[in-house]
Design an enzyme around this catalytic site. Structure first.
Site, mmCIF file in Angstrom:
data_model
loop_
_atom_site.group_PDB
_atom_site.id
_atom_site.type_symbol
_atom_site.label_atom_id
_atom_site.label_comp_id
_atom_site.label_asym_id
_atom_site.label_seq_id
_atom_site.Cartn_x
_atom_site.Cartn_y
_atom_site.Cartn_z
ATOM 1 N N ALA A 65 0.861 -1.177 0.000
ATOM 2 C CA ALA A 65 0.000 0.000 0.000
ATOM 3 C C ALA A 65 0.898 1.227 0.000
ATOM 4 O O ALA A 65 2.060 1.164 0.409
ATOM 5 C CB ALA A 65 -0.893 -0.020 1.235
ATOM 6 N N GLY A 109 0.707 -5.099 1.058
ATOM 7 C CA GLY A 109 -0.529 -5.194 0.285
ATOM 8 C C GLY A 109 -0.313 -5.825 -1.083
ATOM 9 O O GLY A 109 -1.244 -6.406 -1.653
ATOM 10 N N GLU A 112 -0.477 -9.434 -0.445
ATOM 11 C CA GLU A 112 -1.876 -9.751 -0.126
ATOM 12 C C GLU A 112 -2.736 -9.740 -1.390
ATOM 13 O O GLU A 112 -3.612 -10.594 -1.570
ATOM 14 C CB GLU A 112 -2.405 -8.740 0.899
ATOM 15 C CG GLU A 112 -1.729 -8.923 2.256
ATOM 16 C CD GLU A 112 -2.034 -7.811 3.238
ATOM 17 O OE1 GLU A 112 -1.976 -6.621 2.821
ATOM 18 O OE2 GLU A 112 -2.339 -8.087 4.401
ATOM 19 N N GLU A 132 5.022 -5.102 6.992
ATOM 20 C CA GLU A 132 4.277 -4.051 7.689
ATOM 21 C C GLU A 132 4.803 -3.776 9.081
ATOM 22 O O GLU A 132 4.768 -2.646 9.569
ATOM 23 C CB GLU A 132 2.787 -4.423 7.780
ATOM 24 C CG GLU A 132 2.020 -4.306 6.478
ATOM 25 C CD GLU A 132 2.015 -5.584 5.648
ATOM 26 O OE1 GLU A 132 2.899 -6.449 5.858
ATOM 27 O OE2 GLU A 132 1.123 -5.728 4.798
HETATM 28 C C1 HXC Z 1 5.051 4.296 -1.485
HETATM 29 C C2 HXC Z 1 6.926 3.305 -2.326
HETATM 30 C C3 HXC Z 1 6.564 2.076 -1.736
HETATM 31 C C4 HXC Z 1 5.347 2.021 -0.993
HETATM 32 C C5 HXC Z 1 8.426 1.797 -2.767
HETATM 33 N N1 HXC Z 1 8.091 3.087 -2.947
HETATM 34 N N2 HXC Z 1 7.531 1.163 -2.024
HETATM 35 N N3 HXC Z 1 6.165 4.403 -2.193
HETATM 36 N N4 HXC Z 1 4.633 3.158 -0.893
HETATM 37 N N5 HXC Z 1 4.906 0.892 -0.443
HETATM 38 C C6 HXC Z 1 8.815 4.122 -3.687
HETATM 39 C C7 HXC Z 1 10.037 4.596 -2.952
HETATM 40 O O1 HXC Z 1 9.696 5.574 -1.995
HETATM 41 C C8 HXC Z 1 10.857 5.160 -4.073
HETATM 42 O O2 HXC Z 1 10.372 6.431 -4.423
HETATM 43 C C9 HXC Z 1 10.552 4.225 -5.235
HETATM 44 O O3 HXC Z 1 9.327 3.576 -4.899
HETATM 45 C C10 HXC Z 1 11.613 3.177 -5.413
HETATM 46 O O4 HXC Z 1 11.798 2.526 -4.184
HETATM 47 P P1 HXC Z 1 13.249 2.324 -3.515
HETATM 48 O O5 HXC Z 1 13.037 2.102 -2.056
HETATM 49 O O6 HXC Z 1 14.176 3.433 -3.907
HETATM 50 O O7 HXC Z 1 13.726 1.002 -4.247
HETATM 51 P P2 HXC Z 1 14.657 -0.152 -3.673
HETATM 52 O O8 HXC Z 1 15.854 0.445 -2.955
HETATM 53 O O9 HXC Z 1 14.900 -1.052 -4.832
HETATM 54 O O10 HXC Z 1 13.812 -0.907 -2.554
HETATM 55 C C11 HXC Z 1 12.645 -1.595 -2.950
HETATM 56 C C12 HXC Z 1 11.813 -1.962 -1.704
HETATM 57 C C13 HXC Z 1 11.546 -0.702 -0.843
HETATM 58 C C14 HXC Z 1 12.571 -3.014 -0.855
HETATM 59 C C15 HXC Z 1 10.504 -2.599 -2.220
HETATM 60 O O11 HXC Z 1 11.014 0.302 -1.694
HETATM 61 C C16 HXC Z 1 10.559 -0.926 0.261
HETATM 62 O O12 HXC Z 1 10.902 -1.454 1.307
HETATM 63 N N6 HXC Z 1 9.319 -0.445 0.077
HETATM 64 C C17 HXC Z 1 8.282 -0.518 1.099
HETATM 65 C C18 HXC Z 1 7.725 -1.909 1.224
HETATM 66 C C19 HXC Z 1 6.665 -1.988 2.319
HETATM 67 O O13 HXC Z 1 6.923 -1.651 3.483
HETATM 68 N N7 HXC Z 1 5.453 -2.418 1.942
HETATM 69 C C20 HXC Z 1 4.332 -2.526 2.914
HETATM 70 C C21 HXC Z 1 3.525 -1.266 2.895
HETATM 71 S S1 HXC Z 1 2.240 -1.316 4.068
HETATM 72 P P3 HXC Z 1 11.353 7.701 -4.645
HETATM 73 O O14 HXC Z 1 10.413 8.836 -4.902
HETATM 74 O O15 HXC Z 1 12.169 7.832 -3.404
HETATM 75 O O16 HXC Z 1 12.171 7.297 -5.840
HETATM 76 C C22 HXC Z 1 1.036 -2.201 3.341
HETATM 77 C C23 HXC Z 1 -0.223 -2.353 4.122
HETATM 78 C C24 HXC Z 1 -1.261 -3.028 3.327
HETATM 79 O O17 HXC Z 1 1.150 -2.682 2.266
HETATM 80 C C25 HXC Z 1 -2.628 -2.698 3.866
HETATM 81 C C26 HXC Z 1 -3.728 -3.237 2.959
HETATM 82 C C27 HXC Z 1 -5.101 -2.804 3.345
#
Ligand code: HXC
Length: 258
Positions: A65, A109, A112, A132
């Protein structure tokens, strides 16, 4: 509805939806989820479509998400269901099969969403995870529920509590994905599987989907009973007559979805 975050096309009887927010690794914001829900409902209602494929990019199916979008939400914002979760269950209402073709990150997400699909075909670079906990939240769209059913309690606990990612090989061994293919074969393989499914009798396809899903919602005895009733009902279809006749005549069946 005009789509800004997904790309939609049809190939034969297969509907293909690509998540398309490359700069954010396909992070799932409300607008994207609304568009996805809309596209799924349209394909489901389209008599010319027999199966749907959902995919992302080579780098990410979806990295979760949208964290930036969620960061400021209050309890009431999310509780009222106006944001984040409001459209997440739409995919569960789709009666035609949805195959997730996953390359790269399927996190939070994104994992999921993949698990809400009927089966997952993974590229060899796929990485699944529920990170998360690192954000001070917990999975909110089935991570703590579908993952243990897919990969066992032990692995689900491990993934949700430590936030570690599972690679494609481990995901296949654990039963999370049905097959792993080289990255450059991913879409072709998913489209081929979808084309095979779309060539079958749609009533059978839909009944199988319902029946397999029933296995997750009922006791074995109830599930067997449910399947038996569905099985009986196939004998009311024209496609059953055609399928069996074609076998006996040593020809391919021509299903009419009737
Ligand atoms: C918003 C995101 C994002 C996310 C990545 N980006 N994941 N933006 N929400 N979930 C953005 C980064 O900010 C970045 O933007 C660009 O995408 C590239 O990501 P990087 O981090 O620079 O890439 P990398 O170093 O290759 O790392 C990839 C990654 C990392 C390991 C996937 O991005 C990451 O850990 N992302 C978050 C994953 C996460 O926590 N997901 C769970 C979310 S909570 P910029 O502008 O800086 O280039 C969730 C709840 C679900 O999903 C609820 C459902 C109802």
């Amino acid at each position: 509805m005009t789509y800004e975050n997904i790309l939609v096309e049809t190939q034969g009887k297969v509907g293909l939806i690509r998540l398309n927010r490359p700069k954010a690794l396909n992070a799932l914001n409300d607008q994207l989820m609304d568009e996805l829900g809309d596209a799924l409902v349209k394909f489901d209602a389209d008599a010319d479509i027999g199966c749907i494929v959902l995919t992302g990019s080579e780098k990410a199916f979806a990295a979760g998400a949208d964290i930036g979008g969620m960061a400021k939400f209050t309890y009431m914002d999310v509780f009222k269901g106006e944001y984040i979760t409001r459209n997440w269950e739409q995919i569960r209402n789709v009666r035609k099969p949805v195959i997730a073709a996953v390359a790269g990150f399927a996190l939070g997400g994104g994992c999921e969403l993949a698990m809400m699909c009927d089966f997952i075909i993974a590229a060899d670079n796929a990485k699944f995870g529920q990170p998360e906990i690192k954000l001070g939240i917990i999975p909110g769209a089935g991570g703590t529920q579908r993952l243990p059913r897919a990969v066992s309690k032990s692995k689900a606990m491990d993934m949700c509590l430590t936030a570690r990612m599972m690679d494609a090989g481990e995901a296949e061994r654990a039963g999370l994905v049905s097959r792993v293919v080289p990255m450059d074969r991913l879409l072709a393989e998913a489209m081929e599987a979808a084309t095979v499914i779309a060539s079958m009798s749609l009533p059978s396809v839909m009944m199988i989907k319902e029946s397999v899903n029933r296995a997750y919602e009922s006791t074995l005895a109830e599930g067997i009973q449910y399947e038996r009733r569905m099985f009986y009902s196939t004998f009311a279809t024209e496609d059953q007559k055609e399928g069996m006749q074609a076998f006996m005549e040593k020809r391919l069946p021509v299903f009419k979805n009737l």
